[in-house]
Design a protein around this motif. Structure first.
Motif, PDB file in Angstrom:
ATOM      1  N   CYS A  26       9.791  12.771  -1.316  1.00 35.94           N
ATOM      2  CA  CYS A  26      11.209  12.426  -1.192  1.00 35.94           C
ATOM      3  C   CYS A  26      11.393  11.153  -0.376  1.00 35.94           C
ATOM      4  O   CYS A  26      12.303  10.353  -0.637  1.00 35.94           O
ATOM      5  N   VAL A  27      10.522  10.933   0.614  1.00 34.90           N
ATOM      6  CA  VAL A  27      10.588   9.704   1.409  1.00 34.90           C
ATOM      7  C   VAL A  27      10.181   8.505   0.552  1.00 34.90           C
ATOM      8  O   VAL A  27      10.853   7.477   0.539  1.00 34.90           O
ATOM      9  N   LEU A  28       9.078   8.653  -0.172  1.00 33.89           N
ATOM     10  CA  LEU A  28       8.642   7.566  -1.056  1.00 33.89           C
ATOM     11  C   LEU A  28       9.685   7.277  -2.121  1.00 33.89           C
ATOM     12  O   LEU A  28       9.980   6.117  -2.435  1.00 33.89           O
ATOM     13  N   GLY A  29      10.249   8.335  -2.697  1.00 35.78           N
ATOM     14  CA  GLY A  29      11.259   8.154  -3.735  1.00 35.78           C
ATOM     15  C   GLY A  29      12.472   7.403  -3.237  1.00 35.78           C
ATOM     16  O   GLY A  29      12.964   6.480  -3.892  1.00 35.78           O
TER      17      GLY A  29
ATOM     18  N   ILE B 260       9.432   4.479   7.262  1.00 37.43           N
ATOM     19  CA  ILE B 260       9.304   4.897   8.669  1.00 37.43           C
ATOM     20  C   ILE B 260      10.472   5.795   9.061  1.00 37.43           C
ATOM     21  O   ILE B 260      10.292   6.861   9.668  1.00 37.43           O
ATOM     22  N   PHE B 261      11.689   5.380   8.701  1.00 37.41           N
ATOM     23  CA  PHE B 261      12.876   6.194   9.005  1.00 37.41           C
ATOM     24  C   PHE B 261      12.782   7.553   8.313  1.00 37.41           C
ATOM     25  O   PHE B 261      13.009   8.604   8.933  1.00 37.41           O
ATOM     26  N   GLY B 262      12.474   7.528   7.005  1.00 37.63           N
ATOM     27  CA  GLY B 262      12.414   8.775   6.249  1.00 37.63           C
ATOM     28  C   GLY B 262      11.356   9.716   6.778  1.00 37.63           C
ATOM     29  O   GLY B 262      11.553  10.938   6.811  1.00 37.63           O
TER      30      GLY B 262
ATOM     31  N   ILE C 164       0.839  -1.209   0.000  1.00 38.58           N
ATOM     32  CA  ILE C 164       0.000   0.000   0.000  1.00 38.58           C
ATOM     33  C   ILE C 164       0.869   1.251   0.000  1.00 38.58           C
ATOM     34  O   ILE C 164       0.567   2.234  -0.688  1.00 38.58           O
ATOM     35  N   PHE C 165       1.951   1.243   0.781  1.00 37.41           N
ATOM     36  CA  PHE C 165       2.873   2.377   0.778  1.00 37.41           C
ATOM     37  C   PHE C 165       3.364   2.673  -0.639  1.00 37.41           C
ATOM     38  O   PHE C 165       3.501   3.835  -1.037  1.00 37.41           O
TER      39      PHE C 165
END
Length: 493
Positions: A392-395, A238-240, A46-47
Motif C-alpha cells: 500500500c505504501v509503494l502503491g 518514508i512517510f508511508g 530502487i524503491f
C-alpha cells in the motif's frame, strides 16, 4: 576490433563520471552530481522496482512447488531471489556503461511468468519430482533465449525497419495499460491483503495509508521547488512507512512483516549468489522455441521503453546503437540470470516512468542505485529491509508513475499524427489487443483445452504481445491514405 571495443568502453565509463559534480547534471545523461544527491535519487529508482524485481520469481517458483520444497531444495528459491537482485544491479551497470548508455534500470520480467509456470506438469503449488525437472527446463530456456536475443541484437538496424514508428508508440501504450491493474493492486494493499480474511475496518487502513502516501507525494511535488521536488517518491515512501509502522504497533498488527529480518548465523548477513548445476539442465525443443518467441516480445517491450526514454526524457529519437545496446544487455543479463538460477531481465517500465515524469536522466545517479542492488545481493539484510515496505505504501508512492507510462505512449502516438490509418491501428490494438485480455471466460475455455490451446492462452494473455502483433500487421497492410475515391464516369463515354 578489440582495441576499438576497449576505446568505446572507456568512453562509456568516462562519460558517466566526467567533470566536477554539479546539481544541474541531474538533468543531463553524462556527468556526476553531488554524492548525496546521487544516492538519494538513485535509491528512488530502487524503491520503485525492488519488490517487482523478485515478484515474478515468487510467482513462478510457487506455481511449480519450489517455495514448499524440502530442505535440500529450499536454497533454490533463496538463491534465485539474491541472484535476481544481484544480476539486476550488474545488468543495469553494464547497460549504463557499455550497452544503451541511457538512464535504464533492468529487472526481472513479468512477461515470462505464465509460460514458465506451464512447464510444470505436477499439481500446482505442490512440490514433486516434476518440480526439479521444470526448474532445470526453465533455466535452460532462459540461457538459450537470452543468448538468442544477444546474438540478434547487433542486427537491429536491419530488422528495425520492419517496425514502423507507430508500432513502438502502441507498445509503450500497451505496457502502460498492462501496468494499470498492478498499480491499482499495489494501492489497494496487494493481492495477499485483498484476498485475506482481515476485517474491513482494518483493511481500509491499508487504503488510508496508500491515499495519505499519495497525498504527501503530490503535496511535495507542488510546494517543493528545484531538483528536490523530484524526490516525491522517496519522501512519500518514508512517510508511508512511518505511518504503517504506527498502525502496525497500534490498530493494524501485521501491516509490516518483519519475519525476514530474523537472523541467527553469519551466513544470514553475508550470502553470495551461486551458479546452478549446469549438468542437470534440460534442453527441450518446444519449451525453448516458446521461450525464444516470448523473448522477442520482451525485445519489443525493450524497444518501446528505450524509445520512450529518448522521446520523453531526452526529446530525441533513439539511435540504432542505443537500441542494439539495450537488447544486447537485456539478452546477456538474462542468460547470466539463468546461470544463477534467476528469471529473465528486461528494461523496467516503472523506472522509465520515473525518467519521463521527472526528466532526471542522469546515469551517475542510476549507477549508484545499481551499486546498492549489487550490495543487497550479497547482504540479505539490506534486501530484506526493503521487502518490509508494504504494497500500500509503494502503491501510494508510485501509482502516478504507472499512469505516466500510458501517457507517454499517447504522447508518442500524437507525435506520429492522428491520421485515419493511425487511429485505426491504435483503436484496434486497444480494443482487440488489450480488450481481449479482459475476457476471462476466454482464458478459462483455453485452459481446459489441449497443449496448443494452453500455449495459445499464454501468448494472447499478454496485452503487449497482442497490441504489438496487431499494430505491426496493420501498419503494413493499411494504405497510408485510407480514403478511396470513385470518380463518376462521364455519361458520354
Amino acid at each position: 576490433m578489440i582495441k576499438n571495443f576497449f576505446i568505446d568502453l572507456k568512453n562509456g565509463i568516462v562519460s558517466v563520471f566526467k567533470g566536477n559534480a554539479k546539481k544541474e547534471n541531474i538533468y543531463s545523461v553524462d556527468g556526476k552530481v553531488p554524492l548525496l544527491h546521487g544516492i538519494v535519487f538513485g535509491i528512488q529508482h530502487i524503491f520503485a522496482m525492488f519488490i517487482a524485481n523478485i515478484a515474478p520469481i515468487l510467482i513462478v517458483f510457487a506455481s511449480i512447488g519450489l517455495m514448499n520444497a524440502p530442505v535440500e531444495y529450499a536454497s533454490f528459491a533463496s538463491n534465485a531471489i539474491r541472484s535476481a537482485i544481484f544480476v539486476a544491479g550488474i545488468g543495469t551497470i553494464i547497460q549504463l556503461l557499455l550497452g544503451a548508455r541511457l538512464p535504464i534500470v533492468i529487472g526481472t520480467s513479468f512477461t515470462f511468468v505464465g509460460l514458465f509456470a506451464s512447464f510444470y506438469k505436477g499439481t500446482p503449488n505442490t512440490f514433486s519430482p516434476q518440480t526439479i525437472d521444470a526448474y532445470y527446463t526453465i533455466m535452460a530456456c532462459i540461457i538459450v533465449g537470452g543468448l538468442f536475443v544477444a546474438i540478434i541484437s547487433p542486427f537491429v538496424k536491419y530488422w528495425r525497419k520492419i517496425i514502423k514508428p507507430i508500432v513502438p508508440a502502441v507498445v509503450v501504450l500497451g505496457i502502460g495499460l498492462s501496468l494499470l491493474s498492478t498499480g491499482a493492486e499495489y494501492f489497494l494493499g496487494g493481492s495477499t491483503i485483498i484476498n485475506s480474511s482481515i476485517p474491513n475496518s482494518e483493511y481500509f487502513l491499508y487504503i488510508l495509508v496508500a491515499f495519505l502516501t499519495l497525498l504527501v507525494g503530490l503535496l511535495w511535488s507542488i510546494f517543493i521547488k528545484g531538483i528536490w521536488k523530484n524526490l516525491s517518491i522517496v519522501i512519500a515512501i518514508i512517510f508511508g512507512y512511518i505511518l504503517a509502522l504506527i498502525f502496525n504497533y497500534t490498530i493494524a498488527p501485521g501491516m509490516i512483516d518483519f519475519s525476514a529480518l530474523n537472523f541467527n548465523e553469519l551466513t544470514d548477513f553475508i550470502n553470495v549468489p551461486y551458479f546452478i548445476n549446469f549438468t542437470k539442465l534440460r534442453f527441450e525443443a518446444l519449451p525453448i522455441i516458446l521461450t525464444c518467441i516470448v523473448f522477442l516480445v520482451a525485445c519489443v517491450e525493450g524497444i518501446g521503453d528505450s524509445t520512450a526514454i529518448c522521446k520523453s526524457g531526452l526529446n530525441r529519437d533513439i539511435s540504432n546503437r542505443e537500441l542494439g545496446g539495450t537488447l544486447f544487455v537485456d539478452g546477456f543479463s538474462s542468460a547470466l540470470a539463468g546461470c544463477f538460477g534467476a528469471l529473465p531481465l528486461t528494461t523496467f517500465a516503472q523506472n522509465v516512468g520515473i525518467v519521463t515524469q521527472t526528466k532526471m536522466v542522469n546515469r551517475y545517479t542510476i549507477f549508484l542505485g545499481a551499486l546498492f542492488l549489487v550490495l543487497a545481493g550479497f547482504f540479505p539484510p539490506l534486501a530484506n529491509l526493503l521487502l518490509t515496505i508494504p504494497y500500500c505504501v509503494l502503491g501510494g508512492a508510485i501509482i502516478t508513475v504507472f499512469g505516466s507510462i500510458s501517457l507517454t505512449g499517447l504522447k508518442m502516438i500524437k507525435e506520429e499524427g492522428f491520421s485515419e490509418k493511425n487511429i485505426t491501428i491504435v483503436s484496434l490494438a486497444i480494443c482487440l489487443g488489450f480488450g481481449l485480455t479482459l475476457v476471462t471466460s476466454l482464458f478459462n475455455r483455453l485452459e481446459d483445452g489441449d497443449t496448443f490451446m494452453q500455449n495459445l492462452k499464454i501468448i494472447i494473455s499478454n496485452p503487449v504481445i497482442n497490441m504489438f502483433v496487431i499494430a505491426i500487421i496493420l501498419s503494413w497492410l493499411l494504405p497510408e491514405d485510407m480514403y478511396i475515391s470513385f470518380k463518376k464516369q462521364d455519361k458520354n463515354n
